[in-house]
Design a protein around this motif. Structure first.
Motif, PDB file in Angstrom:
ATOM      1  N   LEU A 192       0.846  -1.203   0.000  1.00  0.00           N
ATOM      2  CA  LEU A 192       0.000   0.000   0.000  1.00  0.00           C
ATOM      3  C   LEU A 192       0.882   1.254   0.000  1.00  0.00           C
ATOM      4  O   LEU A 192       0.649   2.203  -0.753  1.00  0.00           O
ATOM      5  N   ALA A 193       1.906   1.221   0.846  1.00  0.00           N
ATOM      6  CA  ALA A 193       2.816   2.372   0.930  1.00  0.00           C
ATOM      7  C   ALA A 193       3.519   2.599  -0.410  1.00  0.00           C
ATOM      8  O   ALA A 193       3.650   3.737  -0.865  1.00  0.00           O
ATOM      9  N   LYS A 194       3.928   1.508  -1.029  1.00  0.00           N
ATOM     10  CA  LYS A 194       4.596   1.611  -2.325  1.00  0.00           C
ATOM     11  C   LYS A 194       3.651   2.226  -3.353  1.00  0.00           C
ATOM     12  O   LYS A 194       4.041   3.101  -4.131  1.00  0.00           O
ATOM     13  N   ALA A 195       2.402   1.761  -3.346  1.00  0.00           N
ATOM     14  CA  ALA A 195       1.420   2.269  -4.318  1.00  0.00           C
ATOM     15  C   ALA A 195       1.234   3.780  -4.181  1.00  0.00           C
ATOM     16  O   ALA A 195       0.972   4.468  -5.164  1.00  0.00           O
ATOM     17  N   PHE A 196       1.351   4.279  -2.965  1.00  0.00           N
ATOM     18  CA  PHE A 196       1.153   5.713  -2.745  1.00  0.00           C
ATOM     19  C   PHE A 196       2.475   6.475  -2.626  1.00  0.00           C
ATOM     20  O   PHE A 196       2.481   7.673  -2.352  1.00  0.00           O
ATOM     21  N   GLY A 197       3.575   5.765  -2.771  1.00  0.00           N
ATOM     22  CA  GLY A 197       4.884   6.418  -2.764  1.00  0.00           C
ATOM     23  C   GLY A 197       5.268   7.017  -1.423  1.00  0.00           C
ATOM     24  O   GLY A 197       5.874   8.083  -1.358  1.00  0.00           O
ATOM     25  N   VAL A 198       4.866   6.353  -0.338  1.00  0.00           N
ATOM     26  CA  VAL A 198       5.242   6.860   0.990  1.00  0.00           C
ATOM     27  C   VAL A 198       6.066   5.808   1.738  1.00  0.00           C
ATOM     28  O   VAL A 198       5.866   4.614   1.533  1.00  0.00           O
TER      29      VAL A 198
END
Ligand SMILES: Nc1nc2c(ncn2[C@@H]2O[C@H](COP(=O)(O)OP(=O)(O)OP(=O)(O)O)[C@@H](O)[C@H]2O)c(=O)[nH]1
Ligand SMILES: [Mg+2]
Length: 253
Positions: A192-198
């Motif tokens: 999820l973090a990767k998908a949102f770049g965080v």
């Protein structure tokens, strides 16, 4: 070297609703994180200021803890500030509250003013008012609560709507100690973090896992953004976290 006393704000008592523009410095605008936070957060490295606890600091930033009610925002802050865990019955935060902590980052004193927000829906309009002054947001979900994880997308939309465009965001999967009750896998948080770049990591306010690291990493990122030496390589928050991170089950702090 002139020395200024400008920040007298101390975390107000629980259940207080502070004014977004006055609480950090008794209404005086100045070098610190006053009525409108400076975009880069720098106080003046050559002119240290003094915090309410009497500690000098070189720069100051506002960090906000956000996420659903019950994910552990207050406990994370108490763990970081007091190295303690609030066990026992859950007292939901009312409104918003803050605590200060000064960290030493690369020989500089960095003061974090950490805002603990109420996760309950009915306080959302209160917290919205604080987003625009935040330099960083720690967005929490609870690894034992799937709904809190599913709501992360809505939180990110809210952040997008109300916070500064360049705000530092870090996603934290809290309660990593609760292995038997876990319903959100670490890999799900990562993707999820990767998908949102965080950047992302799991934490535990109960055991202390990665708590210090989460705040230190954010302070380092903010400091690097503020003071860019020409030869400095870009600070990579996720790389730093990956290097320093301890995984759930391996360590206690
Ligand atoms: N096992 C475990 N329990 C935790 C952890 N962090 C918080 N809790 C528990 O989760 C409950 C909620 O914690 P809080 O920190 O009050 O939650 P909050 O996010 O501040 O909630 P609101 O103030 O309503 O937004 C409490 O009962 C805590 O004891 C953790 O890391 N591990
Ligand atoms: Mg709380």
């Amino acid at each position: 070297m002139s020395r200024k006393k400008n920040l007298k704000g101390k975390g107000s008592s629980k259940s207080s609703i502070a004014s977004p523009n006055k609480s950090s410095n008794n209404g005086k605008s100045g070098n610190g994180i006053g009525s409108v936070a400076p975009s880069n957060g720098v106080v003046y490295p050559s002119r240290p200021s003094v915090s309410s606890s009497g500690e000098f600091y070189d720069m100051a930033f506002k960090v906000m803890l956000v996420g659903d009610s019950g994910v552990g925002k207050t406990c994370l802050l108490v763990r970081f500030k007091d190295r303690a865990f609030l066990a026992g019955s859950f007292i939901s935060t009312v409104g918003i509250d803050f605590r200060n902590k000064v960290l030493t980052i690369d020989m500089l004193k960095v003061k974090l003013q950490i805002w603990d927000t109420a996760g309950q829906e009915r306080f959302r309009s209160v917290t919205h008012a604080y987003y625009r002054d935040a330099h960083a947001l720690l967005l929490l979900y609870d690894v034992t609560n799937k709904a809190s994880f599913d709501n992360i997308k809505a939180w990110l939309t809210e952040i997008h709507d109300y916070a500064q465009q360049d705000v530092v965001i870090m996603l934290l999967g809290n309660k990593a100690d609760a292995t038997h009750d876990r319903v959100v896998k670490r890999e799900e948080g990562e993707s999820l973090a990767k998908a949102f770049g965080v950047p992302f990591m799991e934490t535990s306010a109960k055991s202390g896992l990665n708590v210090e690291l989460a705040f230190t990493a954010v302070a380092k990122e903010l400091k690097h953004r503020s003071i860019k030496e020409p030869d400095d390589p870009k600070f990579q928050l996720q790389d730093y976290v990956n290097k320093e991170m301890k995984t759930a089950g391996c360590c206690s702090s």
